[in-house]
Design a protein around this motif. Structure first.
Motif, PDB file in Angstrom:
ATOM      1  N   ASP A  24       0.834  -1.211   0.000  1.00  0.00           N
ATOM      2  CA  ASP A  24       0.000   0.000   0.000  1.00  0.00           C
ATOM      3  C   ASP A  24       0.868   1.261   0.000  1.00  0.00           C
ATOM      4  O   ASP A  24       0.583   2.221  -0.717  1.00  0.00           O
ATOM      5  CB  ASP A  24      -0.945   0.021   1.197  1.00  0.00           C
ATOM      6  CG  ASP A  24      -2.078  -0.981   1.092  1.00  0.00           C
ATOM      7  OD1 ASP A  24      -2.310  -1.525  -0.020  1.00  0.00           O
ATOM      8  OD2 ASP A  24      -2.730  -1.247   2.119  1.00  0.00           O
ATOM      9  N   GLY A  25       1.925   1.266   0.797  1.00  0.00           N
ATOM     10  CA  GLY A  25       2.806   2.430   0.841  1.00  0.00           C
ATOM     11  C   GLY A  25       3.535   2.639  -0.472  1.00  0.00           C
ATOM     12  O   GLY A  25       3.618   3.750  -0.985  1.00  0.00           O
ATOM     13  N   ASP A  28       1.295   4.117  -3.225  1.00  0.00           N
ATOM     14  CA  ASP A  28       0.656   5.406  -2.990  1.00  0.00           C
ATOM     15  C   ASP A  28       0.536   6.163  -4.319  1.00  0.00           C
ATOM     16  O   ASP A  28       1.464   6.133  -5.135  1.00  0.00           O
ATOM     17  CB  ASP A  28       1.498   6.219  -1.998  1.00  0.00           C
ATOM     18  CG  ASP A  28       0.846   7.525  -1.640  1.00  0.00           C
ATOM     19  OD1 ASP A  28       1.095   8.522  -2.354  1.00  0.00           O
ATOM     20  OD2 ASP A  28       0.086   7.565  -0.656  1.00  0.00           O
ATOM     21  N   GLU A  30       1.009   9.122  -5.109  1.00  0.00           N
ATOM     22  CA  GLU A  30       2.115  10.046  -5.358  1.00  0.00           C
ATOM     23  C   GLU A  30       3.339   9.340  -5.934  1.00  0.00           C
ATOM     24  O   GLU A  30       4.260   9.990  -6.423  1.00  0.00           O
ATOM     25  CB  GLU A  30       2.484  10.787  -4.076  1.00  0.00           C
ATOM     26  CG  GLU A  30       1.413  11.755  -3.625  1.00  0.00           C
ATOM     27  CD  GLU A  30       1.837  12.574  -2.429  1.00  0.00           C
ATOM     28  OE1 GLU A  30       3.056  12.782  -2.239  1.00  0.00           O
ATOM     29  OE2 GLU A  30       0.952  13.020  -1.689  1.00  0.00           O
ATOM     30  N   TRP A 138       3.762   0.737   5.981  1.00  0.00           N
ATOM     31  CA  TRP A 138       3.294   1.624   4.902  1.00  0.00           C
ATOM     32  C   TRP A 138       4.375   2.675   4.622  1.00  0.00           C
ATOM     33  O   TRP A 138       4.726   2.921   3.474  1.00  0.00           O
ATOM     34  CB  TRP A 138       1.978   2.297   5.297  1.00  0.00           C
ATOM     35  CG  TRP A 138       1.353   3.076   4.183  1.00  0.00           C
ATOM     36  CD1 TRP A 138       0.365   2.662   3.348  1.00  0.00           C
ATOM     37  CD2 TRP A 138       1.679   4.422   3.773  1.00  0.00           C
ATOM     38  NE1 TRP A 138       0.063   3.655   2.433  1.00  0.00           N
ATOM     39  CE2 TRP A 138       0.861   4.737   2.673  1.00  0.00           C
ATOM     40  CE3 TRP A 138       2.590   5.372   4.211  1.00  0.00           C
ATOM     41  CZ2 TRP A 138       0.912   5.973   2.023  1.00  0.00           C
ATOM     42  CZ3 TRP A 138       2.659   6.589   3.556  1.00  0.00           C
ATOM     43  CH2 TRP A 138       1.818   6.883   2.480  1.00  0.00           C
ATOM     44  N   ALA A 142       6.518   3.433   1.177  1.00  0.00           N
ATOM     45  CA  ALA A 142       6.501   4.766   0.584  1.00  0.00           C
ATOM     46  C   ALA A 142       7.898   5.379   0.555  1.00  0.00           C
ATOM     47  O   ALA A 142       8.285   6.011  -0.441  1.00  0.00           O
ATOM     48  CB  ALA A 142       5.533   5.675   1.354  1.00  0.00           C
TER      49      ALA A 142
END
Length: 150
Positions: A24-25, A28, A30, A138, A142
């Motif tokens: 999930d991270g 993201d 972005e 997460w 990211a």
């Protein structure tokens, strides 16, 4: 497009929860310019590593050490990538029900031998996977993904 490889061994619900949080991270919005590739530790190859711009390693701590699957991954890729993957940015997460220090030390020792560069602190989770553990994983996903864009 930079490629982030996640090599994981997820034999338990706790490891699966951490793996999903890392995904999930890394996924993201972005970081939409980062391609995320995931491979089980027993099927990841030297070609996967050589095609990656960064890597995240995930393992349970089994009897105080990395899983046999992650050890197999390192045994398989070590010499084929040794000279070509130096400087590869990486991060890691470890889940243990007891001590995980040996697993963390093994990852640090092996990646140092490979010449890989830690770009995030290893996330260590003991016992139940709570909201804080999910958030740290997460952030790991990211952070390593964002590192590939800088």
């Amino acid at each position: 497009m930079p490629r982030l490889l996640i090599v994981h061994h997820t034999p338990s619900p706790a490891c699966q929860a951490l793996f999903e949080a890392v995904l999930d991270g890394a996924g993201d919005p972005e970081l939409s310019e980062v391609e995320v590739v995931r491979r089980a530790a027993l099927s990841a190859t030297a070609s996967d590593v050589l095609a990656a711009d960064g890597i995240i390693l995930g393992t349970p701590a089994n009897i105080g050490y990395i899983s046999g699957a992650l050890k197999h991954f390192f045994d398989t890729v070590y010499y084929p990538v040794l000279d070509q993957a130096a400087g590869l940015p990486f991060g890691a997460y470890v889940h243990g029900n007891q001590g995980a220090e040996g697993a963390v030390r093994a990852i640090a020792t092996i990646t140092k031998g490979l010449g890989w560069e830690a770009v995030a602190e290893t996330v260590v989770v003991h016992g139940e996977v709570d909201k804080g553990a999910r958030e740290r994983c997460w952030e790991l996903g990211a952070a390593v993904g964002a590192n590939l864009l800088s």
